[in-house]
Motif scaffolding. Sequence first.
Motif, PDB file in Angstrom:
ATOM      1  N   VAL A 162       0.587  -0.836   0.299  1.00 55.59           N
ATOM      2  CA  VAL A 162       0.398   0.169  -0.446  1.00 55.59           C
ATOM      3  C   VAL A 162       0.558   1.203  -0.093  1.00 55.59           C
ATOM      4  O   VAL A 162       2.268   1.164   0.303  1.00 55.59           O
ATOM      5  CB  VAL A 162      -0.796  -0.311   1.582  1.00 55.59           C
ATOM      6  N   ASN A 163       0.308   2.347  -0.098  1.00 58.23           N
ATOM      7  CA  ASN A 163       1.074   3.377   0.135  1.00 58.23           C
ATOM      8  C   ASN A 163       1.461   4.035   1.193  1.00 58.23           C
ATOM      9  O   ASN A 163       0.570   3.566   1.824  1.00 58.23           O
ATOM     10  CB  ASN A 163       0.540   4.632  -1.202  1.00 58.23           C
ATOM     11  N   PRO A 164       2.482   4.645   1.497  1.00 63.27           N
ATOM     12  CA  PRO A 164       3.679   4.695   2.442  1.00 63.27           C
ATOM     13  C   PRO A 164       2.035   5.891   2.985  1.00 63.27           C
ATOM     14  O   PRO A 164       1.594   7.078   2.643  1.00 63.27           O
ATOM     15  CB  PRO A 164       4.779   5.897   2.228  1.00 63.27           C
ATOM     16  N   PRO A 165       2.021   6.118   4.874  1.00 61.00           N
ATOM     17  CA  PRO A 165       1.416   7.016   5.248  1.00 61.00           C
ATOM     18  C   PRO A 165       1.928   8.512   5.604  1.00 61.00           C
ATOM     19  O   PRO A 165       3.027   8.630   5.000  1.00 61.00           O
ATOM     20  CB  PRO A 165       2.064   6.326   6.509  1.00 61.00           C
ATOM     21  N   GLU A 166       1.205   9.169   5.306  1.00 61.59           N
ATOM     22  CA  GLU A 166       1.266  10.669   5.439  1.00 61.59           C
ATOM     23  C   GLU A 166       1.814  10.495   6.899  1.00 61.59           C
ATOM     24  O   GLU A 166       1.683  10.407   7.429  1.00 61.59           O
ATOM     25  CB  GLU A 166       0.047  11.043   5.282  1.00 61.59           C
ATOM     26  N   GLU A 191       3.036  23.870   8.583  1.00 65.11           N
ATOM     27  CA  GLU A 191       3.499  22.623   8.412  1.00 65.11           C
ATOM     28  C   GLU A 191       4.145  21.546   6.867  1.00 65.11           C
ATOM     29  O   GLU A 191       4.064  22.725   6.058  1.00 65.11           O
ATOM     30  CB  GLU A 191       1.797  22.364   8.761  1.00 65.11           C
ATOM     31  N   THR A 192       4.807  21.041   7.311  1.00 65.23           N
ATOM     32  CA  THR A 192       6.148  20.081   6.257  1.00 65.23           C
ATOM     33  C   THR A 192       5.494  19.134   6.559  1.00 65.23           C
ATOM     34  O   THR A 192       5.636  17.987   6.205  1.00 65.23           O
ATOM     35  CB  THR A 192       7.007  20.805   6.189  1.00 65.23           C
ATOM     36  N   THR A 193       5.291  18.697   4.760  1.00 65.98           N
ATOM     37  CA  THR A 193       4.536  17.021   4.377  1.00 65.98           C
ATOM     38  C   THR A 193       5.987  16.516   4.220  1.00 65.98           C
ATOM     39  O   THR A 193       6.827  17.090   3.272  1.00 65.98           O
ATOM     40  CB  THR A 193       3.653  16.851   3.584  1.00 65.98           C
ATOM     41  N   LEU A 194       6.660  15.334   5.367  1.00 65.39           N
ATOM     42  CA  LEU A 194       8.120  14.925   4.736  1.00 65.39           C
ATOM     43  C   LEU A 194       7.688  14.185   3.183  1.00 65.39           C
ATOM     44  O   LEU A 194       6.605  13.319   3.287  1.00 65.39           O
ATOM     45  CB  LEU A 194       8.228  14.237   6.033  1.00 65.39           C
ATOM     46  N   PRO A 195       9.449  13.368   3.272  1.00 67.86           N
ATOM     47  CA  PRO A 195       8.795  12.348   1.352  1.00 67.86           C
ATOM     48  C   PRO A 195       9.237  11.402   2.447  1.00 67.86           C
ATOM     49  O   PRO A 195       9.855  11.003   3.383  1.00 67.86           O
ATOM     50  CB  PRO A 195      10.376  12.608   0.971  1.00 67.86           C
ATOM     51  N   VAL A 196       8.410   9.746   1.852  1.00 68.37           N
ATOM     52  CA  VAL A 196       8.142   8.865   2.719  1.00 68.37           C
ATOM     53  C   VAL A 196       8.233   7.736   1.302  1.00 68.37           C
ATOM     54  O   VAL A 196       7.656   7.811   0.127  1.00 68.37           O
ATOM     55  CB  VAL A 196       7.058   8.974   3.570  1.00 68.37           C
ATOM     56  N   SER A 197       8.608   7.061   1.615  1.00 72.56           N
ATOM     57  CA  SER A 197       9.005   5.824   1.000  1.00 72.56           C
ATOM     58  C   SER A 197       9.325   4.566   1.623  1.00 72.56           C
ATOM     59  O   SER A 197       9.372   4.460   2.784  1.00 72.56           O
ATOM     60  CB  SER A 197      10.559   6.281   0.126  1.00 72.56           C
ATOM     61  N   VAL A 198       8.573   3.170   0.318  1.00 72.01           N
ATOM     62  CA  VAL A 198       8.352   1.866   1.521  1.00 72.01           C
ATOM     63  C   VAL A 198       9.968   0.711   1.465  1.00 72.01           C
ATOM     64  O   VAL A 198      10.358   0.900  -0.465  1.00 72.01           O
ATOM     65  CB  VAL A 198       7.538   1.747   1.376  1.00 72.01           C
ATOM     66  N   ASP A 199      10.875   0.586   1.885  1.00 72.00           N
ATOM     67  CA  ASP A 199      11.473  -0.318   1.698  1.00 72.00           C
ATOM     68  C   ASP A 199      11.196  -1.991   2.780  1.00 72.00           C
ATOM     69  O   ASP A 199      11.016  -1.330   3.650  1.00 72.00           O
ATOM     70  CB  ASP A 199      13.193   0.301   2.625  1.00 72.00           C
ATOM     71  N   PRO A 200      11.067  -2.574   2.130  1.00 72.52           N
ATOM     72  CA  PRO A 200      10.799  -4.103   2.391  1.00 72.52           C
ATOM     73  C   PRO A 200      11.607  -4.275   2.961  1.00 72.52           C
ATOM     74  O   PRO A 200      11.317  -5.149   5.021  1.00 72.52           O
ATOM     75  CB  PRO A 200      11.213  -5.457   1.564  1.00 72.52           C
ATOM     76  N   GLN A 308      13.111  18.561  11.437  1.00 73.95           N
ATOM     77  CA  GLN A 308      11.915  17.918  10.875  1.00 73.95           C
ATOM     78  C   GLN A 308      11.637  16.163  11.103  1.00 73.95           C
ATOM     79  O   GLN A 308      10.649  16.253  12.225  1.00 73.95           O
ATOM     80  CB  GLN A 308      12.005  17.992   9.612  1.00 73.95           C
ATOM     81  N   GLU A 309      12.476  16.213  11.271  1.00 79.37           N
ATOM     82  CA  GLU A 309      12.506  14.320  12.002  1.00 79.37           C
ATOM     83  C   GLU A 309      11.882  14.340  13.190  1.00 79.37           C
ATOM     84  O   GLU A 309      11.496  14.125  13.357  1.00 79.37           O
ATOM     85  CB  GLU A 309      13.279  14.131  11.815  1.00 79.37           C
ATOM     86  N   SER A 310      11.996  15.271  14.147  1.00 80.41           N
ATOM     87  CA  SER A 310      11.984  15.285  15.649  1.00 80.41           C
ATOM     88  C   SER A 310      10.753  16.386  15.795  1.00 80.41           C
ATOM     89  O   SER A 310      10.254  15.812  17.046  1.00 80.41           O
ATOM     90  CB  SER A 310      12.853  16.135  16.378  1.00 80.41           C
ATOM     91  N   HIS A 311      10.007  16.768  15.165  1.00 77.57           N
ATOM     92  CA  HIS A 311       8.854  16.900  14.948  1.00 77.57           C
ATOM     93  C   HIS A 311       7.481  16.548  13.877  1.00 77.57           C
ATOM     94  O   HIS A 311       6.915  16.712  13.920  1.00 77.57           O
ATOM     95  CB  HIS A 311       8.541  18.813  14.843  1.00 77.57           C
ATOM     96  N   ALA A 312       8.131  14.969  13.776  1.00 85.39           N
ATOM     97  CA  ALA A 312       7.077  14.141  12.633  1.00 85.39           C
ATOM     98  C   ALA A 312       6.339  13.722  13.435  1.00 85.39           C
ATOM     99  O   ALA A 312       6.417  13.522  14.293  1.00 85.39           O
ATOM    100  CB  ALA A 312       7.936  13.524  12.004  1.00 85.39           C
ATOM    101  N   LYS A 313       5.235  13.741  12.456  1.00 86.57           N
ATOM    102  CA  LYS A 313       3.822  13.372  13.253  1.00 86.57           C
ATOM    103  C   LYS A 313       3.536  11.989  12.024  1.00 86.57           C
ATOM    104  O   LYS A 313       3.247  12.710  11.113  1.00 86.57           O
ATOM    105  CB  LYS A 313       2.728  13.659  13.413  1.00 86.57           C
ATOM    106  N   LEU A 314       2.499  11.184  12.396  1.00 88.72           N
ATOM    107  CA  LEU A 314       2.496   9.963  11.869  1.00 88.72           C
ATOM    108  C   LEU A 314       0.940   9.845  11.619  1.00 88.72           C
ATOM    109  O   LEU A 314      -0.062  10.275  12.910  1.00 88.72           O
ATOM    110  CB  LEU A 314       3.108   8.579  12.098  1.00 88.72           C
ATOM    111  N   LEU A 315       0.040   9.638  10.577  1.00 89.20           N
ATOM    112  CA  LEU A 315      -1.494  10.118  10.466  1.00 89.20           C
ATOM    113  C   LEU A 315      -1.695  10.237  11.664  1.00 89.20           C
ATOM    114  O   LEU A 315      -2.741   9.805  12.179  1.00 89.20           O
ATOM    115  CB  LEU A 315      -1.580   7.957  10.517  1.00 89.20           C
ATOM    116  N   PRO A 316      -1.340  12.343  11.391  1.00 86.81           N
ATOM    117  CA  PRO A 316      -2.287  12.275  11.873  1.00 86.81           C
ATOM    118  C   PRO A 316      -3.941  12.621  12.089  1.00 86.81           C
ATOM    119  O   PRO A 316      -4.540  12.527  10.946  1.00 86.81           O
ATOM    120  CB  PRO A 316      -1.737  13.814  11.715  1.00 86.81           C
TER     121      PRO A 316
END
Length: 678
Positions: A162-166, A191-200, A308-316
Amino acid sequence: MDRAGAGFGRTVKEIVARLGTRVVLVNVPYFVKDPQTGEMIFQGVLDIFNKKLLVWKSEDGKNVEVTDINDEEKYPELYEECMNCREAAIEQLGEFDEEVINSFFETEDYMKVPADVIKEALRKATLEGYAVPVLCGSSFKNIGVQPLIEAVNDYLPSPVDVNPPEITASSLARSSKSKKHSKKKAAVEVETTLPVSVDPKFGCVINKKKHVTSALAFKVITHPIRGIMVFVRVYSGKLQPGATVVNTTTGEKIRIGKLLLMHGDVPEEVKFLNAGNIGVITATDNISTGDTLITNALTKTPSQLSSQESHAKLLPIEIPPPVFSVSIEPSTPSDKRKLDNALAQLLKEDPSLKLGYDEEADQTILSGMGELHLEITKERLLTDMKVNADIGEIRVTYKETITSPTVEFSKSVDSVGAKESFSVSLSLDSYEGALDDTPFINEENSFVLEQDQNIVIFEKGSTPSNVQKALDAPEYHFGVAYDALLSAIIAGINGSLQIGGKIARLPLHSCVVRVKKWTVPTEATSASDLVQVSRLAVNDALASLSEKEATIMEPIMNVSVFLHDADLGVVSQDLMNARNARINAIDDEASAHAGDLVVWAKEQSEKTYIPHDPTLQYMKLNQSVGKKVIRAEAPLKEMIGYLPRLRSLTQGRGVYDMEFQGMQRANRDRLSHILGGA
């Protein structure tokens, strides 16, 4: 399938017709005739792809008898049913995946197409939304549970499918030249959207860095023996016991305790949780439901993470505002501490609950999203947590707003030993309608107080010259951080708005506060005095308004009522008269979908193969009755307890749903009605 009147075939056709999708039958029900009553008893399922009959011999679901029905002479009826279902599945999937058709042409026998080929095609079709696998069973009798769990594994997407989470990162505005604030977030945040990719192997790769560990706390419970248990899903990296993580919701650094994997109710202590694992963090009470935890997988600390990484939020989580509330008081003074602890625990577990305080009534107010929501919370407090408390009746949550702008008001306070003073000059205004539609949020340096959708605007030139000078310098050198200065002013404004308005001392909603000018001594080392002067300035502005320049705001709901033609008149009349609703439209139920899709779904439903089902006659009868949907807007207060009334008007046939639309100003007649019933 064990319920009286359950119809597998009828339900399958309704799935196709109502949801507009193709279906593939993975298993179908198996019935045995009771020799005494003659009734057909649901006892198992016919596995279409593996050509097996599964019969459950005990209600605990563990004793399952498996029979191979691949012998046509020995099991003619089961063999024929299995072949018919396989034929339907292969023809359906053959239009999507040529591999299925090629496999069929090798033998031209539907029963000889390998199960693995069909399953792989169905998995692809499910992932792409082409078709939906359908299974049957009985949760009460534990029939069909194992095939359902296997189907989850066989057909539903894994995290890498599936697509990675926002993932977003929020940071405080740094200067008056900062980017425009996102209107969806809390005050002074960009608010900034961080780039996300999926690695198995690593899971989600955030900001192109594989060492970032991220986990979402999706549930918090308090176990009677193990204490607080935080259920987390790890999205990236590796979470290890004893690691220090940043709770990006609060900014707090937390050292986590042991990590557990749960096998039902049996815990297993583990040395780490990898990306994709769901586990439990123990020995911490600083994490709430919905919090994101971030750390460095290499150092087990947040070191070497960017801002940015220390303020990241998963699936707000977008939590609707609470629209119901109850008053809660301890029965005796000695019960207060236990009540406070219980409420703190509930708020940690459920972020949709809000706690407030009514100073005039000297009561604690608990707010939630629905009557049932608060009833369950009440039951937990009194029964599970054994709290002795007096809980009031459930009431609708109202707000206040102003209807006229104010002139400018100023407040100042001298700082000890300083030549300059702390001061704030501001005025109040308001807006109507949705937050997204008001032009105020597009003004430069406008910040949203999300809780009640109030807006604070720092007008151009409002920043003191000494602070602006520090901002313009290559390096910021001032006794107090600029973020802290802005936050102090906003905190004072918000505190005053929350105290309430003139009519009923309710928190203010949809207000606009324009900060014209503010000052702070160059020698200042704290921003606390700015909180005080901001609050006092707003208090003076509110005091200058008369009661006629304010009104109540009430929650308005979007209501959809589904009913038959025959009931349209009485239900419409009840909505308009008794519910004070405004009807926007009356549609045929089918027209709620696109016309072409309705026609396609009906044709697809008619040609979908199903086993014999005697309940199909009821489906045909119901389809001959015209169905309508009433779309309306209604005050929440009038919709309380509506379901029994709707059932009475429609002889049990009508149903409805509603969702929060927004807060709306009450006119004078409506205001009298609200205050009279409060």
